[in-house]
Design a protein around this motif. Structure first.
Motif, PDB file in Angstrom:
ATOM      1  N   ARG A   5     121.320 118.663 109.367  1.00 22.21           N
ATOM      2  CA  ARG A   5     120.018 117.724 109.793  1.00 22.21           C
ATOM      3  C   ARG A   5     119.539 118.275 110.824  1.00 22.21           C
ATOM      4  NH1 ARG A   5     121.616 111.633 108.423  1.00 22.21           N
ATOM      5  NH2 ARG A   5     121.877 111.801 106.331  1.00 22.21           N
ATOM      6  N   GLU A   6     118.339 118.490 110.984  1.00 17.78           N
ATOM      7  CA  GLU A   6     117.691 119.130 112.259  1.00 17.78           C
ATOM      8  C   GLU A   6     117.512 117.960 112.994  1.00 17.78           C
ATOM      9  OE1 GLU A   6     113.239 121.141 113.483  1.00 17.78           O
ATOM     10  OE2 GLU A   6     113.733 120.573 111.383  1.00 17.78           O
ATOM     11  N   GLN A   7     117.640 118.341 114.326  1.00 19.61           N
ATOM     12  CA  GLN A   7     117.518 117.545 115.500  1.00 19.61           C
ATOM     13  C   GLN A   7     116.209 117.284 115.850  1.00 19.61           C
ATOM     14  OE1 GLN A   7     120.255 115.771 116.899  1.00 19.61           O
ATOM     15  NE2 GLN A   7     121.333 116.724 115.010  1.00 19.61           N
ATOM     16  N   PHE A   8     115.824 116.034 116.431  1.00 19.76           N
ATOM     17  CA  PHE A   8     114.717 115.732 116.762  1.00 19.76           C
ATOM     18  C   PHE A   8     114.508 116.236 118.461  1.00 19.76           C
ATOM     19  CE2 PHE A   8     114.801 112.733 113.402  1.00 19.76           C
ATOM     20  CZ  PHE A   8     113.472 112.805 112.930  1.00 19.76           C
ATOM     21  N   VAL A   9     113.209 116.563 118.907  1.00 21.99           N
ATOM     22  CA  VAL A   9     113.103 116.866 120.107  1.00 21.99           C
ATOM     23  C   VAL A   9     111.955 115.961 121.011  1.00 21.99           C
ATOM     24  CG1 VAL A   9     113.533 119.420 119.672  1.00 21.99           C
ATOM     25  CG2 VAL A   9     111.212 118.748 119.743  1.00 21.99           C
ATOM     26  N   ASP A  10     112.029 115.948 122.148  1.00 24.83           N
ATOM     27  CA  ASP A  10     111.179 115.130 122.867  1.00 24.83           C
ATOM     28  C   ASP A  10     109.519 115.841 123.061  1.00 24.83           C
ATOM     29  OD1 ASP A  10     111.347 116.882 124.858  1.00 24.83           O
ATOM     30  OD2 ASP A  10     112.476 115.495 126.330  1.00 24.83           O
ATOM     31  N   GLU A  11     108.738 115.195 123.888  1.00 22.22           N
ATOM     32  CA  GLU A  11     107.477 115.865 123.970  1.00 22.22           C
ATOM     33  C   GLU A  11     107.106 117.046 124.737  1.00 22.22           C
ATOM     34  OE1 GLU A  11     103.990 112.352 123.462  1.00 22.22           O
ATOM     35  OE2 GLU A  11     105.317 112.274 125.381  1.00 22.22           O
ATOM     36  N   ALA A  12     108.344 116.987 125.779  1.00 18.44           N
ATOM     37  CA  ALA A  12     108.265 118.205 126.691  1.00 18.44           C
ATOM     38  C   ALA A  12     108.637 119.158 126.116  1.00 18.44           C
ATOM     39  CB  ALA A  12     108.967 117.917 127.946  1.00 18.44           C
ATOM     40  N   THR A  13     109.707 119.341 125.291  1.00 17.79           N
ATOM     41  CA  THR A  13     110.336 120.354 124.445  1.00 17.79           C
ATOM     42  C   THR A  13     109.294 120.813 123.322  1.00 17.79           C
ATOM     43  OG1 THR A  13     112.621 119.445 124.780  1.00 17.79           O
ATOM     44  CG2 THR A  13     112.107 121.114 123.217  1.00 17.79           C
ATOM     45  N   ALA A  14     108.723 119.823 122.772  1.00 22.89           N
ATOM     46  CA  ALA A  14     107.729 120.232 121.778  1.00 22.89           C
ATOM     47  C   ALA A  14     106.564 120.793 122.255  1.00 22.89           C
ATOM     48  CB  ALA A  14     107.271 118.961 120.752  1.00 22.89           C
ATOM     49  N   ALA A  15     105.861 120.544 123.239  1.00 18.00           N
ATOM     50  CA  ALA A  15     104.923 121.133 124.217  1.00 18.00           C
ATOM     51  C   ALA A  15     105.069 122.399 124.391  1.00 18.00           C
ATOM     52  CB  ALA A  15     104.426 119.963 125.319  1.00 18.00           C
ATOM     53  N   ALA A  16     106.396 122.472 125.051  1.00 12.48           N
ATOM     54  CA  ALA A  16     106.875 123.827 125.600  1.00 12.48           C
ATOM     55  C   ALA A  16     106.978 124.685 124.233  1.00 12.48           C
ATOM     56  CB  ALA A  16     108.088 123.855 126.303  1.00 12.48           C
ATOM     57  N   PHE A  17     107.251 124.181 123.332  1.00  9.41           N
ATOM     58  CA  PHE A  17     107.511 125.110 121.958  1.00  9.41           C
ATOM     59  C   PHE A  17     106.019 125.598 121.407  1.00  9.41           C
ATOM     60  CE2 PHE A  17     107.535 125.712 117.246  1.00  9.41           C
ATOM     61  CZ  PHE A  17     108.852 126.806 117.295  1.00  9.41           C
ATOM     62  N   LEU A  18     105.248 124.809 121.600  1.00  5.59           N
ATOM     63  CA  LEU A  18     103.652 125.159 121.271  1.00  5.59           C
ATOM     64  C   LEU A  18     102.918 125.733 122.216  1.00  5.59           C
ATOM     65  CD1 LEU A  18     102.604 121.900 119.187  1.00  5.59           C
ATOM     66  CD2 LEU A  18     103.503 124.148 118.468  1.00  5.59           C
ATOM     67  N   ALA A  19     103.550 125.901 123.615  1.00  6.68           N
ATOM     68  CA  ALA A  19     102.814 126.356 124.838  1.00  6.68           C
ATOM     69  C   ALA A  19     101.518 125.737 125.037  1.00  6.68           C
ATOM     70  CB  ALA A  19     102.534 127.852 124.424  1.00  6.68           C
ATOM     71  N   VAL A  20     101.646 124.339 125.005  1.00  9.65           N
ATOM     72  CA  VAL A  20     100.583 123.543 125.262  1.00  9.65           C
ATOM     73  C   VAL A  20     100.912 122.442 126.281  1.00  9.65           C
ATOM     74  CG1 VAL A  20      99.349 123.874 123.322  1.00  9.65           C
ATOM     75  CG2 VAL A  20     100.871 121.924 123.359  1.00  9.65           C
ATOM     76  N   SER A  21     100.160 121.816 126.843  1.00 13.49           N
ATOM     77  CA  SER A  21     100.676 120.571 127.758  1.00 13.49           C
ATOM     78  C   SER A  21     101.042 119.272 127.057  1.00 13.49           C
ATOM     79  CB  SER A  21      99.377 120.033 128.651  1.00 13.49           C
ATOM     80  OG  SER A  21      98.350 119.505 127.964  1.00 13.49           O
ATOM     81  N   ILE A  22     101.600 118.392 127.394  1.00 14.17           N
ATOM     82  CA  ILE A  22     102.069 117.373 127.015  1.00 14.17           C
ATOM     83  C   ILE A  22     100.964 116.248 126.423  1.00 14.17           C
ATOM     84  CG2 ILE A  22     103.312 114.924 127.146  1.00 14.17           C
ATOM     85  CD1 ILE A  22     105.146 116.404 128.777  1.00 14.17           C
ATOM     86  N   ARG A  23      99.803 116.506 127.138  1.00 15.64           N
ATOM     87  CA  ARG A  23      98.740 115.588 126.959  1.00 15.64           C
ATOM     88  C   ARG A  23      97.943 116.299 125.489  1.00 15.64           C
ATOM     89  NH1 ARG A  23      94.569 114.561 131.533  1.00 15.64           N
ATOM     90  NH2 ARG A  23      96.142 112.894 132.063  1.00 15.64           N
ATOM     91  N   TYR A  24      97.843 117.706 125.744  1.00 15.31           N
ATOM     92  CA  TYR A  24      96.972 118.168 124.722  1.00 15.31           C
ATOM     93  C   TYR A  24      98.028 118.110 123.256  1.00 15.31           C
ATOM     94  CZ  TYR A  24      94.232 121.400 121.957  1.00 15.31           C
ATOM     95  OH  TYR A  24      93.584 122.106 121.187  1.00 15.31           O
ATOM     96  N   LEU A  25      99.552 118.060 123.467  1.00 14.79           N
ATOM     97  CA  LEU A  25     100.356 117.594 122.186  1.00 14.79           C
ATOM     98  C   LEU A  25     100.045 116.328 121.625  1.00 14.79           C
ATOM     99  CD1 LEU A  25     102.598 118.316 120.412  1.00 14.79           C
ATOM    100  CD2 LEU A  25     104.337 117.050 122.082  1.00 14.79           C
ATOM    101  N   ARG A  26      99.738 115.465 122.581  1.00 15.72           N
ATOM    102  CA  ARG A  26      99.423 114.001 122.085  1.00 15.72           C
ATOM    103  C   ARG A  26      98.039 114.178 121.504  1.00 15.72           C
ATOM    104  NH1 ARG A  26     101.229 111.357 127.832  1.00 15.72           N
ATOM    105  NH2 ARG A  26     103.473 111.458 127.434  1.00 15.72           N
ATOM    106  N   ASP A  27      96.927 114.746 121.873  1.00 13.08           N
ATOM    107  CA  ASP A  27      95.718 114.853 121.479  1.00 13.08           C
ATOM    108  C   ASP A  27      95.958 115.485 119.820  1.00 13.08           C
ATOM    109  OD1 ASP A  27      94.699 114.033 123.577  1.00 13.08           O
ATOM    110  OD2 ASP A  27      93.836 115.680 124.216  1.00 13.08           O
ATOM    111  N   LEU A  28      96.886 116.507 119.652  1.00 11.01           N
ATOM    112  CA  LEU A  28      96.844 117.206 118.490  1.00 11.01           C
ATOM    113  C   LEU A  28      97.601 116.267 117.506  1.00 11.01           C
ATOM    114  CD1 LEU A  28      98.270 120.656 119.785  1.00 11.01           C
ATOM    115  CD2 LEU A  28      96.162 120.499 118.601  1.00 11.01           C
ATOM    116  N   ARG A  29      98.680 115.657 117.913  1.00  9.28           N
ATOM    117  CA  ARG A  29      99.089 114.538 117.304  1.00  9.28           C
ATOM    118  C   ARG A  29      98.141 113.505 116.531  1.00  9.28           C
ATOM    119  NH1 ARG A  29     102.070 111.356 120.484  1.00  9.28           N
ATOM    120  NH2 ARG A  29     100.732 109.770 120.057  1.00  9.28           N
ATOM    121  N   ARG A  30      97.431 112.944 117.659  1.00  6.00           N
ATOM    122  CA  ARG A  30      96.524 111.745 117.304  1.00  6.00           C
ATOM    123  C   ARG A  30      95.467 112.242 116.365  1.00  6.00           C
ATOM    124  NH1 ARG A  30      96.521 110.774 123.215  1.00  6.00           N
ATOM    125  NH2 ARG A  30      97.838 109.050 123.415  1.00  6.00           N
TER     126      ARG A  30
END
Length: 75
Positions: A5-30
């Protein structure tokens, strides 16, 4: 053979993976551009987790899309 099973990652890890800020990751999710998984929602969800494989699929779809997101590391 056990299922991995693939593990879940937090917002900081996800944002770093996409090379965006956490705020922008939230905007992308919304906006529905990336898929997030809410945890313990009672009313408004405040904790979200992501799967790197789903984020990678979003990157692939974004690369072929006419509306691309840009690097926004301004947090």
């Amino acid at each position: 053979m056990p299922i991995e099973r693939e593990q879940f990652v937090d917002e900081a890890t996800a944002a770093a993976f996409l090379a965006v800020s956490i705020r922008y990751l939230r905007d992308l999710r919304r906006a529905g551009r990336v898929h997030g998984h809410p945890l313990n929602c009672s009313g408004k969800c405040r904790v979200w987790r992501y799967r790197l494989s789903e984020l990678e699929m979003s990157l692939t779809e974004n690369a072929t899309s006419s509306t691309k997101w840009t690097d926004r590391r301004t947090d």
